[in-house]
Design a protein around this motif. Sequence first.
Motif, PDB file in Angstrom:
ATOM      1  N   ILE A 113       0.815  -1.214   0.000  1.00 60.06           N
ATOM      2  CA  ILE A 113       0.000   0.000   0.000  1.00 60.06           C
ATOM      3  C   ILE A 113       0.850   1.267   0.000  1.00 60.06           C
ATOM      4  O   ILE A 113       0.326   2.359  -0.207  1.00 60.06           O
ATOM      5  N   ALA A 114       2.150   1.118   0.244  1.00 61.99           N
ATOM      6  CA  ALA A 114       3.036   2.283   0.168  1.00 61.99           C
ATOM      7  C   ALA A 114       3.784   2.315  -1.159  1.00 61.99           C
ATOM      8  O   ALA A 114       4.621   3.183  -1.379  1.00 61.99           O
ATOM      9  N   SER A 115       3.458   1.375  -2.030  1.00 58.27           N
ATOM     10  CA  SER A 115       4.204   1.236  -3.276  1.00 58.27           C
ATOM     11  C   SER A 115       3.608   2.095  -4.381  1.00 58.27           C
ATOM     12  O   SER A 115       2.406   2.315  -4.446  1.00 58.27           O
ATOM     13  N   THR A 116       4.480   2.563  -5.234  1.00 59.72           N
ATOM     14  CA  THR A 116       4.051   3.249  -6.454  1.00 59.72           C
ATOM     15  C   THR A 116       4.524   2.482  -7.685  1.00 59.72           C
ATOM     16  O   THR A 116       4.481   3.009  -8.795  1.00 59.72           O
ATOM     17  N   GLU A 117       4.954   1.239  -7.468  1.00 59.42           N
ATOM     18  CA  GLU A 117       5.459   0.429  -8.567  1.00 59.42           C
ATOM     19  C   GLU A 117       4.318   0.004  -9.485  1.00 59.42           C
ATOM     20  O   GLU A 117       3.264  -0.431  -9.015  1.00 59.42           O
ATOM     21  N   PRO A 118       4.504   0.108 -10.791  1.00 59.08           N
ATOM     22  CA  PRO A 118       3.453  -0.303 -11.731  1.00 59.08           C
ATOM     23  C   PRO A 118       3.023  -1.754 -11.545  1.00 59.08           C
ATOM     24  O   PRO A 118       1.845  -2.080 -11.728  1.00 59.08           O
ATOM     25  N   GLU A 119       3.976  -2.634 -11.180  1.00 56.37           N
ATOM     26  CA  GLU A 119       3.618  -4.043 -11.002  1.00 56.37           C
ATOM     27  C   GLU A 119       2.552  -4.206  -9.923  1.00 56.37           C
ATOM     28  O   GLU A 119       1.607  -4.987 -10.076  1.00 56.37           O
ATOM     29  N   THR A 120       2.706  -3.465  -8.836  1.00 50.37           N
ATOM     30  CA  THR A 120       1.725  -3.546  -7.753  1.00 50.37           C
ATOM     31  C   THR A 120       0.394  -2.947  -8.176  1.00 50.37           C
ATOM     32  O   THR A 120      -0.676  -3.506  -7.892  1.00 50.37           O
ATOM     33  N   LEU A 121       0.443  -1.835  -8.882  1.00 48.48           N
ATOM     34  CA  LEU A 121      -0.795  -1.185  -9.306  1.00 48.48           C
ATOM     35  C   LEU A 121      -1.555  -2.036 -10.317  1.00 48.48           C
ATOM     36  O   LEU A 121      -2.785  -1.995 -10.370  1.00 48.48           O
ATOM     37  N   ARG A 122      -0.836  -2.825 -11.097  1.00 47.66           N
ATOM     38  CA  ARG A 122      -1.518  -3.724 -12.038  1.00 47.66           C
ATOM     39  C   ARG A 122      -2.331  -4.771 -11.286  1.00 47.66           C
ATOM     40  O   ARG A 122      -3.405  -5.184 -11.740  1.00 47.66           O
ATOM     41  N   VAL A 123      -1.814  -5.207 -10.143  1.00 45.88           N
ATOM     42  CA  VAL A 123      -2.570  -6.166  -9.329  1.00 45.88           C
ATOM     43  C   VAL A 123      -3.877  -5.530  -8.862  1.00 45.88           C
ATOM     44  O   VAL A 123      -4.943  -6.160  -8.898  1.00 45.88           O
ATOM     45  N   PHE A 124      -3.812  -4.277  -8.438  1.00 49.99           N
ATOM     46  CA  PHE A 124      -5.032  -3.574  -8.038  1.00 49.99           C
ATOM     47  C   PHE A 124      -6.004  -3.481  -9.212  1.00 49.99           C
ATOM     48  O   PHE A 124      -7.220  -3.623  -9.036  1.00 49.99           O
TER      49      PHE A 124
END
Length: 276
Positions: A60-71
């Motif tokens: 939840i503190a990440s701004t990485e595209p990989e993490t946002l793709r999961v969302f």
Amino acid sequence: ATERHTTVSRCGLDLASMRSAYSDLLRLGSARVAATLGHATARTIDELAAPAGPGHAGAIASTEPETLRVFMVLLLNPLLLETERYLPILEKLVRLVLALPKVARALLIEWLRDSSSEDVAQVIRVLQRLVRLVMTDPKLKSLDCSPAVSLLGLLYETNLRFRMVPSSLFYNPHACSAINLEADLDRFRTMPAAFSMCKYPFLLPLRLKQQLLMISARRRMNDAVARGLMQRSQESIARAMAERAPREPVTTESSPFAYVAEAAAAAAAAAPAVLL
């Protein structure tokens, strides 16, 4: 074999293929497949919500595209349309989205904006069902729909600029029917931190917006009448005091109020002193 053509969106996902895969799985009509997909969704959300560890900032503190793709994949999961069944999962997902850094949240909404209008409409419908359930089901009154409404508000602001879907999709007449409009307006004015539908007017259908305007106009009129009556009452008191005062020109030094003060001072001077 013919190579399948893919269209990768700006978020780096082939959303068309993802939608097709979701549809193929659910079209099987298998309760076991749906349950497996539901468990996988819940587990993924739990992993995103996991607290940060040593050397790890946390999802939840990440701004990485990989993490946002999961969302992105989670938000477009059609299982969430069965809101009653997956309410705890959806509620946690919404809170995680709002907990993202502002720049990451803005990028996620931008990706959603650039997807199809059907995708945007699906996310809105899911959030609206959550709000409706919490507002209308007595068993869910302990839950807070503010996060879902806040996320709807972000989508609404984006929709104002880019016209992704009809504005009517943001109306929630079922949830609005569960509130007392006058009490909600009072709460909005006197308790700014409390949840109020008036704080989010995009949820109100046109009919309720008109009622709200009528209530506000009536209250302003009543306030004006009350102020007028108070002013007339004060003027009547002033005239009555002036009539009791000595018949002499009223000056700044000899106004009805000054006369009362002088009389009180004279009475105090004439009173016997109190012996200690």
